[in-house]
Write a protein that holds these residues in place. Structure first.
Motif, PDB file in Angstrom:
ATOM      1  N   ARG A   1       0.928   4.118  -2.779  1.00  0.00           N
ATOM      2  CA  ARG A   1       0.759   5.530  -2.426  1.00  0.00           C
ATOM      3  C   ARG A   1       1.925   6.364  -2.957  1.00  0.00           C
ATOM      4  O   ARG A   1       1.716   7.439  -3.542  1.00  0.00           O
ATOM      5  CB  ARG A   1       0.665   5.679  -0.904  1.00  0.00           C
ATOM      6  CG  ARG A   1       0.472   7.111  -0.436  1.00  0.00           C
ATOM      7  CD  ARG A   1       0.468   7.202   1.086  1.00  0.00           C
ATOM      8  NE  ARG A   1       0.401   8.585   1.519  1.00  0.00           N
ATOM      9  CZ  ARG A   1      -0.711   9.281   1.689  1.00  0.00           C
ATOM     10  NH1 ARG A   1      -1.872   8.706   1.465  1.00  0.00           N
ATOM     11  NH2 ARG A   1      -0.677  10.544   2.088  1.00  0.00           N
TER      12      ARG A   1
ATOM     13  N   LEU B   1      -4.618  14.535  -2.483  1.00  0.00           N
ATOM     14  CA  LEU B   1      -3.527  14.075  -3.335  1.00  0.00           C
ATOM     15  C   LEU B   1      -2.607  15.236  -3.697  1.00  0.00           C
ATOM     16  O   LEU B   1      -1.371  15.100  -3.679  1.00  0.00           O
ATOM     17  CB  LEU B   1      -4.079  13.428  -4.604  1.00  0.00           C
ATOM     18  CG  LEU B   1      -3.053  12.880  -5.603  1.00  0.00           C
ATOM     19  CD1 LEU B   1      -2.114  11.873  -4.955  1.00  0.00           C
ATOM     20  CD2 LEU B   1      -3.767  12.250  -6.807  1.00  0.00           C
TER      21      LEU B   1
ATOM     22  N   ASN C   1      -6.272   5.408  -0.999  1.00  0.00           N
ATOM     23  CA  ASN C   1      -5.125   6.089  -0.395  1.00  0.00           C
ATOM     24  C   ASN C   1      -5.377   7.564  -0.114  1.00  0.00           C
ATOM     25  O   ASN C   1      -4.738   8.140   0.769  1.00  0.00           O
ATOM     26  CB  ASN C   1      -3.898   5.962  -1.307  1.00  0.00           C
ATOM     27  CG  ASN C   1      -3.279   4.584  -1.276  1.00  0.00           C
ATOM     28  OD1 ASN C   1      -2.500   4.266  -0.393  1.00  0.00           O
ATOM     29  ND2 ASN C   1      -3.645   3.748  -2.244  1.00  0.00           N
ATOM     30  N   PHE C   2      -6.294   8.167  -0.869  1.00  0.00           N
ATOM     31  CA  PHE C   2      -6.556   9.605  -0.722  1.00  0.00           C
ATOM     32  C   PHE C   2      -8.055   9.860  -0.770  1.00  0.00           C
ATOM     33  O   PHE C   2      -8.778   9.239  -1.548  1.00  0.00           O
ATOM     34  CB  PHE C   2      -5.860  10.393  -1.837  1.00  0.00           C
ATOM     35  CG  PHE C   2      -4.378  10.183  -1.874  1.00  0.00           C
ATOM     36  CD1 PHE C   2      -3.529  10.887  -1.041  1.00  0.00           C
ATOM     37  CD2 PHE C   2      -3.823   9.248  -2.744  1.00  0.00           C
ATOM     38  CE1 PHE C   2      -2.166  10.681  -1.061  1.00  0.00           C
ATOM     39  CE2 PHE C   2      -2.448   9.036  -2.787  1.00  0.00           C
ATOM     40  CZ  PHE C   2      -1.620   9.746  -1.939  1.00  0.00           C
TER      41      PHE C   2
ATOM     42  N   GLN D   1       0.827  -1.199   0.000  1.00  0.00           N
ATOM     43  CA  GLN D   1       0.000   0.000   0.000  1.00  0.00           C
ATOM     44  C   GLN D   1       0.867   1.257   0.000  1.00  0.00           C
ATOM     45  O   GLN D   1       0.547   2.240  -0.686  1.00  0.00           O
ATOM     46  CB  GLN D   1      -0.941   0.017   1.209  1.00  0.00           C
ATOM     47  CG  GLN D   1      -1.900   1.212   1.198  1.00  0.00           C
ATOM     48  CD  GLN D   1      -2.994   1.090   2.238  1.00  0.00           C
ATOM     49  OE1 GLN D   1      -2.987   0.185   3.066  1.00  0.00           O
ATOM     50  NE2 GLN D   1      -3.953   2.006   2.193  1.00  0.00           N
ATOM     51  N   GLN D   2       1.960   1.217   0.752  1.00  0.00           N
ATOM     52  CA  GLN D   2       2.868   2.362   0.778  1.00  0.00           C
ATOM     53  C   GLN D   2       3.514   2.567  -0.581  1.00  0.00           C
ATOM     54  O   GLN D   2       3.676   3.700  -1.041  1.00  0.00           O
ATOM     55  CB  GLN D   2       3.944   2.165   1.840  1.00  0.00           C
ATOM     56  CG  GLN D   2       4.849   3.385   2.043  1.00  0.00           C
ATOM     57  CD  GLN D   2       4.081   4.616   2.477  1.00  0.00           C
ATOM     58  OE1 GLN D   2       3.317   4.574   3.435  1.00  0.00           O
ATOM     59  NE2 GLN D   2       4.280   5.724   1.763  1.00  0.00           N
TER      60      GLN D   2
END
Length: 204
Positions: free
Chosen positions: A16, A61, A54-55, A12-13
């Protein structure tokens, strides 16, 4: 050969980071209004759902993209003011950096365009205020350490010096984005005018 498993959090990081990398370039190239989450997702190689996981939206973003830009610029300024050189050399390096680091057209245009969003979005406004305060705090720390090391002192409270430099930098950046011939030496002149040799309390 043993393969290292990537955890869900790490994936996930990575997603992102990739989205921010692509979005930063897109925001700089075509501006805030010209960038869409669909375009960012496609360019990054993900679905639009990956963006929303993620956002919260385009505002968040763009804030992350600006954080990336600001972090790099702050890192460079910090390096200049912590070099093991004379105060004159540090100031000269800072002014040289300002020639390219302030008023870069794409960055300045994005800053102005996104700041306009704050007029109608309280979250954006509050986040920008928090970031400006943090930048002022970091500038104040650098100035305090620099003048102390050089046997100098500020002519006004260091917090005021930090605010003045941030304001002058933003103003010069905006002017330089329109007129590349603006003399950036004024930035160093302003800073030099806000410091003086440290006074000896015993002599007062």
């Amino acid at each position: 050969m043993t393969q290292t498993r990537v955890s869900r959090a790490e994936r996930q990081q990575q997603t992102r980071d990739r989205l921010v990398e692509v979005a930063t370039q897109m925001f700089l190239d075509v501006g805030y209004s010209g960038t869409s989450l669909d375009k960012v997702a496609v360019e990054a190689g993900f679905s639009k759902g990956a963006v929303y996981s993620n956002f919260a939206g385009k505002e968040e973003l763009c804030m992350a993209a600006l954080d990336t830009i600001h972090a790099e610029k702050i890192r460079l300024v910090h390096e200049m003011f912590t070099e093991d050189t004379s105060i004159e050399t540090r100031l000269k390096s800072f002014v040289e950096w300002s020639r390219s680091g302030l008023g870069e057209p794409r960055w300045t245009a994005l800053e102005v365009e996104f700041a306009a969003v704050a007029r109608h979005n309280p979250w954006v406004a509050s986040e920008l205020v928090k970031r400006h305060r943090e930048v002022r705090r970091l500038i104040a720390q650098l100035i305090s350490a620099t003048v102390e090391d050089a046997g100098l002192e500020t002519t006004v409270p260091v917090e005021h010096v930090a605010t003045a430099l941030l304001a002058v930098g933003a103003g010069l950046g905006g002017l330089r984005a329109l007129d590349p011939k603006i003399d950036m030496d004024v930035f160093g002149d302003v800073l030099a005018g806000l410091v003086r040799p440290r006074r000896d309390p015993a002599a007062q």
